[in-house]
Design a protein around this motif. Structure first.
Motif, PDB file in Angstrom:
ATOM      1  N   THR A 205       0.806  -1.248   0.000  1.00  0.00           N
ATOM      2  CA  THR A 205       0.000   0.000   0.000  1.00  0.00           C
ATOM      3  C   THR A 205       0.830   1.284   0.000  1.00  0.00           C
ATOM      4  O   THR A 205       0.272   2.377  -0.056  1.00  0.00           O
ATOM      5  CB  THR A 205      -1.063   0.114   1.141  1.00  0.00           C
ATOM      6  OG1 THR A 205      -0.400   0.149   2.386  1.00  0.00           O
ATOM      7  CG2 THR A 205      -2.082  -1.003   1.120  1.00  0.00           C
ATOM      8  N   TYR A 206       2.168   1.194   0.052  1.00  0.00           N
ATOM      9  CA  TYR A 206       2.988   2.413   0.017  1.00  0.00           C
ATOM     10  C   TYR A 206       3.650   2.625  -1.345  1.00  0.00           C
ATOM     11  O   TYR A 206       4.130   3.716  -1.638  1.00  0.00           O
ATOM     12  CB  TYR A 206       4.074   2.358   1.104  1.00  0.00           C
ATOM     13  CG  TYR A 206       3.469   2.326   2.496  1.00  0.00           C
ATOM     14  CD1 TYR A 206       3.161   3.501   3.172  1.00  0.00           C
ATOM     15  CD2 TYR A 206       3.163   1.123   3.107  1.00  0.00           C
ATOM     16  CE1 TYR A 206       2.567   3.466   4.423  1.00  0.00           C
ATOM     17  CE2 TYR A 206       2.570   1.081   4.355  1.00  0.00           C
ATOM     18  CZ  TYR A 206       2.271   2.254   5.000  1.00  0.00           C
ATOM     19  OH  TYR A 206       1.679   2.222   6.238  1.00  0.00           O
ATOM     20  N   VAL A 207       3.700   1.574  -2.158  1.00  0.00           N
ATOM     21  CA  VAL A 207       4.493   1.607  -3.385  1.00  0.00           C
ATOM     22  C   VAL A 207       4.085   2.754  -4.316  1.00  0.00           C
ATOM     23  O   VAL A 207       4.930   3.537  -4.769  1.00  0.00           O
ATOM     24  CB  VAL A 207       4.409   0.233  -4.106  1.00  0.00           C
ATOM     25  CG1 VAL A 207       5.010   0.292  -5.494  1.00  0.00           C
ATOM     26  CG2 VAL A 207       5.116  -0.836  -3.266  1.00  0.00           C
ATOM     27  N   GLU A 208       2.784   2.867  -4.587  1.00  0.00           N
ATOM     28  CA  GLU A 208       2.326   3.899  -5.537  1.00  0.00           C
ATOM     29  C   GLU A 208       2.645   5.299  -5.018  1.00  0.00           C
ATOM     30  O   GLU A 208       3.054   6.179  -5.777  1.00  0.00           O
ATOM     31  CB  GLU A 208       0.819   3.755  -5.803  1.00  0.00           C
ATOM     32  CG  GLU A 208       0.476   2.589  -6.723  1.00  0.00           C
ATOM     33  CD  GLU A 208       1.387   2.488  -7.946  1.00  0.00           C
ATOM     34  OE1 GLU A 208       1.567   3.508  -8.650  1.00  0.00           O
ATOM     35  OE2 GLU A 208       1.950   1.405  -8.189  1.00  0.00           O
ATOM     36  N   GLN A 209       2.461   5.498  -3.721  1.00  0.00           N
ATOM     37  CA  GLN A 209       2.709   6.839  -3.131  1.00  0.00           C
ATOM     38  C   GLN A 209       4.194   7.174  -3.190  1.00  0.00           C
ATOM     39  O   GLN A 209       4.562   8.335  -3.394  1.00  0.00           O
ATOM     40  CB  GLN A 209       2.218   6.879  -1.673  1.00  0.00           C
ATOM     41  CG  GLN A 209       0.787   6.439  -1.486  1.00  0.00           C
ATOM     42  CD  GLN A 209      -0.213   7.448  -2.024  1.00  0.00           C
ATOM     43  OE1 GLN A 209       0.150   8.445  -2.628  1.00  0.00           O
ATOM     44  NE2 GLN A 209      -1.482   7.179  -1.827  1.00  0.00           N
ATOM     45  N   VAL A 210       5.052   6.179  -3.013  1.00  0.00           N
ATOM     46  CA  VAL A 210       6.507   6.417  -3.084  1.00  0.00           C
ATOM     47  C   VAL A 210       6.880   6.723  -4.533  1.00  0.00           C
ATOM     48  O   VAL A 210       7.580   7.704  -4.816  1.00  0.00           O
ATOM     49  CB  VAL A 210       7.300   5.188  -2.558  1.00  0.00           C
ATOM     50  CG1 VAL A 210       8.795   5.346  -2.841  1.00  0.00           C
ATOM     51  CG2 VAL A 210       7.058   5.004  -1.062  1.00  0.00           C
ATOM     52  N   THR A 283       2.488  -8.840  -5.836  1.00  0.00           N
ATOM     53  CA  THR A 283       3.917  -8.524  -6.027  1.00  0.00           C
ATOM     54  C   THR A 283       4.118  -7.084  -6.492  1.00  0.00           C
ATOM     55  O   THR A 283       5.114  -6.467  -6.137  1.00  0.00           O
ATOM     56  CB  THR A 283       4.599  -9.510  -6.998  1.00  0.00           C
ATOM     57  OG1 THR A 283       3.815  -9.603  -8.182  1.00  0.00           O
ATOM     58  CG2 THR A 283       4.742 -10.880  -6.408  1.00  0.00           C
ATOM     59  N   GLU A 284       3.165  -6.551  -7.238  1.00  0.00           N
ATOM     60  CA  GLU A 284       3.279  -5.139  -7.642  1.00  0.00           C
ATOM     61  C   GLU A 284       3.313  -4.220  -6.428  1.00  0.00           C
ATOM     62  O   GLU A 284       3.851  -3.123  -6.466  1.00  0.00           O
ATOM     63  CB  GLU A 284       2.094  -4.744  -8.527  1.00  0.00           C
ATOM     64  CG  GLU A 284       2.352  -5.008  -9.993  1.00  0.00           C
ATOM     65  CD  GLU A 284       1.136  -4.739 -10.874  1.00  0.00           C
ATOM     66  OE1 GLU A 284       1.265  -4.952 -12.082  1.00  0.00           O
ATOM     67  OE2 GLU A 284       0.065  -4.332 -10.358  1.00  0.00           O
ATOM     68  N   GLN A 285       2.706  -4.690  -5.336  1.00  0.00           N
ATOM     69  CA  GLN A 285       2.684  -3.869  -4.114  1.00  0.00           C
ATOM     70  C   GLN A 285       3.800  -4.259  -3.144  1.00  0.00           C
ATOM     71  O   GLN A 285       3.812  -3.820  -1.995  1.00  0.00           O
ATOM     72  CB  GLN A 285       1.331  -4.030  -3.418  1.00  0.00           C
ATOM     73  CG  GLN A 285       0.175  -3.572  -4.285  1.00  0.00           C
ATOM     74  CD  GLN A 285      -1.031  -3.221  -3.442  1.00  0.00           C
ATOM     75  OE1 GLN A 285      -0.952  -2.454  -2.493  1.00  0.00           O
ATOM     76  NE2 GLN A 285      -2.162  -3.797  -3.767  1.00  0.00           N
TER      77      GLN A 285
END
Ligand code: MLT
Length: 323
Positions: A205-210, A283-285
């Motif tokens: 849940t942090y990947v997109e925001q990073v 895995t994308e996340q």
């Protein structure tokens, strides 16, 4: 009389088997003991959606909050053991909670029928985008100089983010004000709004925001970089090699759930984790799909026991170092 008893026992076990064969005949509730929008919720929703398809019945996610996930987990431990109420437990509720709740209303090792491991996820150190330090070494120096001005959010005492922040602070040798939420989903919203400085939580849940630059990531607390965030260094590369946390989420039914029903749920989880789309979404996340051998109830039973034994002294020592 003995013959009668044998027949009765046979009938009972036949009824149990027949009941299990028909399972599930109505929707299953998968309790998520943290707020919607956080990592546990995200993992549960991906897995539940696919398990619904495999089982031919809806698996409904219900968020039930409080006390670092332990309130809802206790509720599931006491639920009817019929397979229709299960919990997405995790390293907090089933690994570290016993270290910090002396009156915990469940025993993670003995009060559940483990179903299977759902996802592993290394812990990521994140901060609001305008926190001054540029890398982990600068962050450690900054935290030492400004500890009283910093805050860090977690999902309640005993949660993964609570444990990770506590271990992180102990590794840095600083004490930072901790702010409790009922899940890191709402905490992330406050970080995006600039009200929270730091968080250490499972990467999901942090990947997109990073990637989008809405928050910054200092390091991933694992021995290898995450393919989901290949530019983020490991804590070893970034100068804090002793801070490594591999979080996990797993499904549990109440103790006493018939083995045939546990096997059905476990088989559905296994099939769900084999699905290409599920694997891609996890895995994308930054999630790691457990290998097949690590998805069985027996494996999870032994793993949880080991985790409680491993994490209890670790967290207690880190808390003692913060006093
Ligand atoms: C935790 O800190 O245990 C979890 O990330 C909480 C959550 O999923 O919100």
């Amino acid at each position: 009389m003995r013959r009668l008893l044998v027949v009765a026992a046979g009938l009972l076990s036949w009824c149990g088997l027949a009941h299990a064969q028909g399972f599930p005949t109505h929707p299953i509730t998968m309790v998520v003991p943290f707020a919607a929008g956080g990592p546990t919720d995200a993992i549960a929703r991906i897995v539940a959606e696919q398990m619904s398809k495999v089982l031919g019945q809806q698996v409904l996610v219900e968020n039930a909050l409080g006390a670092g996930g332990t309130t809802a987990t206790a509720r599931v431990a006491q639920a009817k053991p019929d397979g229709y109420t299960i919990v997405m437990g995790q390293m907090g509720t089933h690994g570290t909670a016993p270290a910090v709740y002396p009156n915990l209303r469940y025993n993670p090792v003995t009060d559940f029928a483990p179903i299977g491991m759902a996802t592993l996820a290394p812990v990521l150190i994140v901060a609001r985008k305008d926190l001054p330090p540029k890398d982990l070494k600068e962050l450690i120096a900054y935290a030492k100089a400004n500890a009283s001005k910093l805050n860090e959010a977690h999902a309640g005492v005993g949660s993964i983010s609570y444990t990770s922040c506590t271990l992180f602070n102990a590794a840095m040798g600083v004490k930072i004000t901790q702010v409790a939420y009922r899940g890191t989903g709402p905490a992330l919203n406050d970080m995006l709004a600039g009200q929270i400085d730091l968080m250490c939580d499972q990467v999901v849940t942090y990947v997109e925001q990073v990637k989008g630059g809405a928050i910054k990531a200092y390091a991933i607390a694992s021995s290898e970089r995450s393919p989901a965030l290949p530019n983020v260094p490991t804590t070893k590369e970034a100068g804090l090699p002793n801070f490594q946390v591999m979080a996990w989420s797993a499904l549990f039914a109440p103790k006493g759930t018939p083995p045939e029903i546990v096997a059905k749920l476990s088989g559905a989880l296994d099939k769900a984790l084999d699905d290409e789309n599920v694997r891609k979404r996890l895995t994308e996340q930054g999630g790691i799909v457990p290998p097949k051998a690590d998805r069985t109830p027996a494996w999870l039973q032994a793993f949880v026991k080991n985790e409680v034994e491993r994490l209890t002294p670790l967290l207690k020592a880190a808390l003692a170092a913060q006093k």
